[in-house]
Design an enzyme around this catalytic site. Structure first.
Site, PDB file in Angstrom:
ATOM      1  N   HIS A   1       0.862  -1.184  -0.154  1.00  0.00           N
ATOM      2  CA  HIS A   1       0.088  -0.224  -0.017  1.00  0.00           C
ATOM      3  C   HIS A   1       0.833   1.218  -0.214  1.00  0.00           C
ATOM      4  O   HIS A   1       0.539   2.332   0.471  1.00  0.00           O
ATOM      5  CB  HIS A   1      -0.974   0.129   1.204  1.00  0.00           C
ATOM      6  CG  HIS A   1      -1.813  -0.997   1.336  1.00  0.00           C
ATOM      7  ND1 HIS A   1      -3.073  -1.125   0.502  1.00  0.00           N
ATOM      8  CD2 HIS A   1      -1.731  -2.363   1.876  1.00  0.00           C
ATOM      9  CE1 HIS A   1      -3.647  -2.426   0.718  1.00  0.00           C
ATOM     10  NE2 HIS A   1      -3.106  -3.038   1.462  1.00  0.00           N
TER      11      HIS A   1
ATOM     12  N   ASN B   1      -9.857  -3.330   2.028  1.00  0.00           N
ATOM     13  CA  ASN B   1      -9.824  -3.360   0.636  1.00  0.00           C
ATOM     14  C   ASN B   1     -11.034  -3.185  -0.212  1.00  0.00           C
ATOM     15  O   ASN B   1     -11.916  -3.252   0.133  1.00  0.00           O
ATOM     16  CB  ASN B   1      -9.101  -4.699   0.071  1.00  0.00           C
ATOM     17  CG  ASN B   1      -7.565  -4.632   0.685  1.00  0.00           C
ATOM     18  OD1 ASN B   1      -6.772  -3.895   0.865  1.00  0.00           O
ATOM     19  ND2 ASN B   1      -7.174  -6.034   1.032  1.00  0.00           N
TER      20      ASN B   1
END
Length: 840
Positions: free
Chosen positions: A206, A279
């Protein structure tokens, strides 16, 4: 013999034999030194002696005196060092006082006034070929030729960093098949800790992200389910910071790669921060945190040449995936259009794991969290995503920023699925398995709030880059389950922040600081900002009137875990294994495939073709197709044909898929199930212009689109102005060269004589061609027929074969076409237009 001087007092004579003998006698230990026999010298003087070369002198007298001085200085320095830590102020943290388990504080430290105080022996100055020199203060001279550092593991068994053979690298240690993961699992902790510290200061995963501020508003009373502060009453607003991200790429990678997207929300509540870290896909690749470093290592650039960046289309990823059948459900989602969203504003979010809601009475309900975009769920076409990566690598980041800056605030609904332990036990899948969903048919979505992003950050680094999300940041009313992957994340995320943000006080970085006041006894450490008043930093105390005191019943308390009766009698207390339901790897993968529309199935098959075409090892391609046979024979056959290979035998299964699952088809799993509310906020629309364009018609469309919340732009061959048929001027806001077709959601071909000139411009023809190929709405005035024809645009006859995204109109109808065109834009795409191979 050469006369030797005291290294501190050069004028002093060499000690007499009597003095030397006294020094020799003192070598029995520091307490035996005749301190009164010699004048007491300052600590600085004795430290200088200690650091001199006297203790390695060949002269007995000099060496003995130097040793005595050095030992004397070491004793005093040690006394000073110990006196600097008069008591163990951290002792209360070892105990669960009054039922409260505190966080271990940072240990107390003190700096020695003499380095001998921390030396193992004063003889460290005596060198040899084996010992070398003594350690330099604060240095680790682990340098030299790389040969001694190179490692090859061919034919070797897996070990820990201590060389201990690893018997099971698939499962973490837990108390019972569905019980909590145990802290004593040193193999898991070592593996995760090493993984968390592999990238500094960039996030390991990320890394590339974009963030925004906003608020969460509770829209339904669920106080019967939870006492969590954001849901205290209908209408209550809680400030939030949201960070969207890609998973695999580095900070400099592109936005539109095929990848999982992060959707992390930090709620700043009056009872502390709650981080819902999720997510845009509701499942994950693995079931156990032991495999998290492996899946990320596999998807990252291959270690021997650091390629490819931000892509799963390479051998190591598919090698790992094809050997991990539990991943197939997640891979189908990743190969779907979910992995190439149109924008963060049209992307779902999921909490992934099963959590608990806890009410004021301490009653718990199992829950899964969903974020649903009000504008609908929409994606890019793969060809378009690839081109956008070159035209504008910041496409998603720019879209989010410009939408908020322009007042088209992104909005999402928070929806929950709730169910009981008893319901979960009856299902054919395990709700603690992160590779499984709970179909909406079994637990319908319930809207409980809305999230609105209405403010861009002031500084990307200070806010978006420094924000620290941790799954273990929860508040009273929210609690964990024994989902093993969640348990691993709870350890991993905090450990990551300690390294990435420099220490234990990352919570004092402004973007991470809660709105709730912090009152505890934690002090000092790297980057400490608070200046605490008073003399007390412990609990219990009386000098501060007992404050701060533990909150008791109104504080956070974990839900008492219920253990199944059969576990206590049939399972070992500690084991490395997974429940039997975890072993079904294909039932939900089949559910996902069966729930997709034909166009989505085509896109999934196309994605497998692209990804596996880039895999260089034939056996890996065969293994993946063999795995797909357990999902759907038609999918496997199509991928095999596209790869030019015969169908391999299906992979073996641990347990067969469920014959009659609770849900066989779930329409909610299709992107098309959430088309949005019909608004076109933030959609970018190109209005092509050239000399001779109808200014009245173009202007009318421009204004109508602007009023609808879209972002229209006059696009021409060159900057400047074009002359309209009415004799006015229209400013060209951006050129076709600088803003190619893939950056726009729809296009208007120029009404009037201007289209003829653009039909001779290769870039303009390509612009229209790609709009058409990517199935985007097109408004084609009759006068632009030559440009449309040059681009290969074909208008189908009215009826079932008509293209709803293609409006072919007389020039005099263009100005009034805005409502119909806006409706076409709201559809996002006219996928009926797509062919294999592309017709245009």
């Amino acid at each position: 013999m050469t006369d030797r001087k005291d290294p501190v007092n050069p004028s002093s004579k060499e000690p007499s034999e009597k003095g030397a003998g006294s020094a020799k006698q003192s070598m029995g230990g520091p307490s035996a030194k005749p301190r009164a026999a010699r004048p007491k010298r300052s600590l600085l003087e004795r430290a200088a002696t200690a650091l001199g070369s006297g203790t390695s002198s060949e002269d007995d007298g000099v060496r003995n005196l130097a040793a005595a001085d050095r030992l004397d200085a070491k004793v005093d320095a040690t006394e000073a060092l110990v006196a600097a830590i008069p008591e163990n102020v951290n002792k209360p943290a070892e105990y669960a006082l009054r039922g409260k388990v505190p966080q271990p504080p940072q240990g107390a430290t003190a700096k020695p006034e003499n380095l001998d105080a921390t030396a193992s022996t004063i003889t460290e100055s005596n060198e040899s070929e084996k010992n070398g020199g003594k350690a330099a203060p604060g240095e680790n001279p682990n340098q030299g030729p790389l040969q001694k550092h190179r490692v090859d593991s061919l034919g070797r068994a897996l070990t820990t960093n201590q060389g201990v053979p690893v018997g099971d690298n698939q499962n973490s240690l837990r108390a019972g098949l569905r019980g909590p993961t145990l802290l004593e699992d040193f193999i898991l902790r070592e593996k995760i800790t090493h993984f968390d510290h592999e990238r500094i200061p960039e996030r390991v995963v990320h890394a590339r992200g974009s963030g925004a501020h906003g608020y969460f508003e509770c829209t339904e009373d669920i106080t019967s389910l939870t006492k969590a502060a954001p849901f205290a009453k209908v209408g209550k607003r809680t400030p939030v910071f949201v960070r969207f991200s890609t998973v695999a790429g580095e900070r400099g990678s592109a936005d539109t790669v095929r990848d999982v997207r992060g959707f992390a929300v930090k709620f700043y509540t009056e009872e502390g921060n709650w981080d819902l870290v999720g997510n845009n896909i509701p499942v994950f690749f693995i079931q156990d945190p032991m495999k998290f470093p492996d899946v990320v290592h596999a998807v990252k650039p291959e270690p021997h040449h650091q390629m490819p960046q931000a892509s799963s289309a390479h051998d190591t990823f598919w090698d790992f995936i094809s050997l991990m059948p539990e991943s197939i459900h997640m891979v189908l989602w990743q190969m779907s259009d979910r992995a190439i969203p149109r924008s963060y504003r049209t992307m779902q979010g999921f909490g992934v794991h099963t959590f608990r809601l806890v009410n004021a009475a301490g009653e718990a309900t199992l829950v899964k969290f969903h974020w649903t975009p009000v504008l609908g769920t929409h994606s890019l076409d793969w060809d378009e995503a690839v081109k956008i990566s070159g035209a504008d690598p910041d496409f998603h980041r720019r879209d989010l920023w410009e939408a908020i800056e322009g007042g088209a605030f992104p909005e999402y609904l928070l929806q929950i699925q709730t169910f009981t332990e008893a319901e979960a036990e009856r299902w054919s899948f395990d709700v603690l398995d992160a590779t499984k969903i709970v179909p909406e048919e079994l637990a319908p979505l319930r809207t409980v709030g809305r999230l609105v992003l209405n403010r861009n950050p002031d500084n990307f680094f200070a806010e978006t880059e420094q924000v620290a999300f941790c799954t273990q940041h929860i508040v009273p009313g929210i609690d964990f389950t024994n989902d093993p992957l969640l348990q691993g994340r709870n350890f991993s995320y905090l450990d990551t922040q300690l390294t990435r943000l420099g220490g234990p006080n990352f919570h004092e970085i402004p973007i991470n600081a809660p709105v709730a006041e912090v009152h505890n006894n934690q002090r000092d450490g790297f980057h400490r900002q608070a200046i605490n008043r008073g003399r007390v930093n412990y609990e219990p105390n009386s000098l501060a009137g007992g404050c701060p005191f533990q909150a008791g019943a109104r504080g956070f308390a974990s839900v008492a875990e219920r253990l199944l009766a059969q576990q206590a009698t049939t399972e070992p207390t500690k084991l490395r294994a997974k429940p039997e339901k975890f072993a079904d790897h294909y039932t939900q993968a089949r559910l996902f495939w069966a729930s997709q529309t034909p166009i989505e199935r085509y896109h999934i098959a196309r994605a497998f073709r692209f990804e596996l075409t880039r895999v260089q090892t034939q056996a890996i391609r065969e293994r993946m197709v063999a795995m797909l046979r357990n999902v759907d024979e038609g999918l496997a056959a199509r991928v095999a044909a596209d790869l030019g290979m015969p169908l391999p035998e299906p992979l073996s299964t641990v347990v067969p898929p469920v014959k009659n699952p609770e849900v066989a088809v779930s329409p909610a799993l299709s992107l098309f199930a959430r088309p949005g509310d019909g608004r076109i906020l933030g959609r970018r629309v190109a209005i092509l212009v050239a000399d001779g364009v109808s200014g009245a018609a173009s202007s009318a469309l421009y204004d109508a689109l602007l009023m609808a919340g879209a972002v229209p732009r006059y696009v021409g061959a060159r900057l400047g102005v074009v002359r309209t048929v009415e004799g006015d001027e229209v400013p060209v806001e951006v050129t076709i060269e600088a803003a190619p077709s893939v950056l726009f959601d729809a296009a208007v071909l120029p009404p009037g004589a201007g289209a003829a000139a653009l039909a001779l411009d290769g870039l303009a023809v390509e612009f229209v061609q790609l709009q058409y190929r990517h199935c985007k709405p097109l408004l084609v005035p009759a006068s632009a027929a030559s440009l449309a024809a040059a681009a290969g645009v074909k208008a189908a006859a009215a009826g079932a074969d008509a293209d709803p995204g293609l409006l072919v109109l007389p020039d005099d109808a263009v100005a009034q076409a805005a409502p119909a065109f806006i409706k076409a834009i709201a559809m996002h795409r006219a996928w009926q237009r797509q062919t294999e191979p592309p017709a245009v």
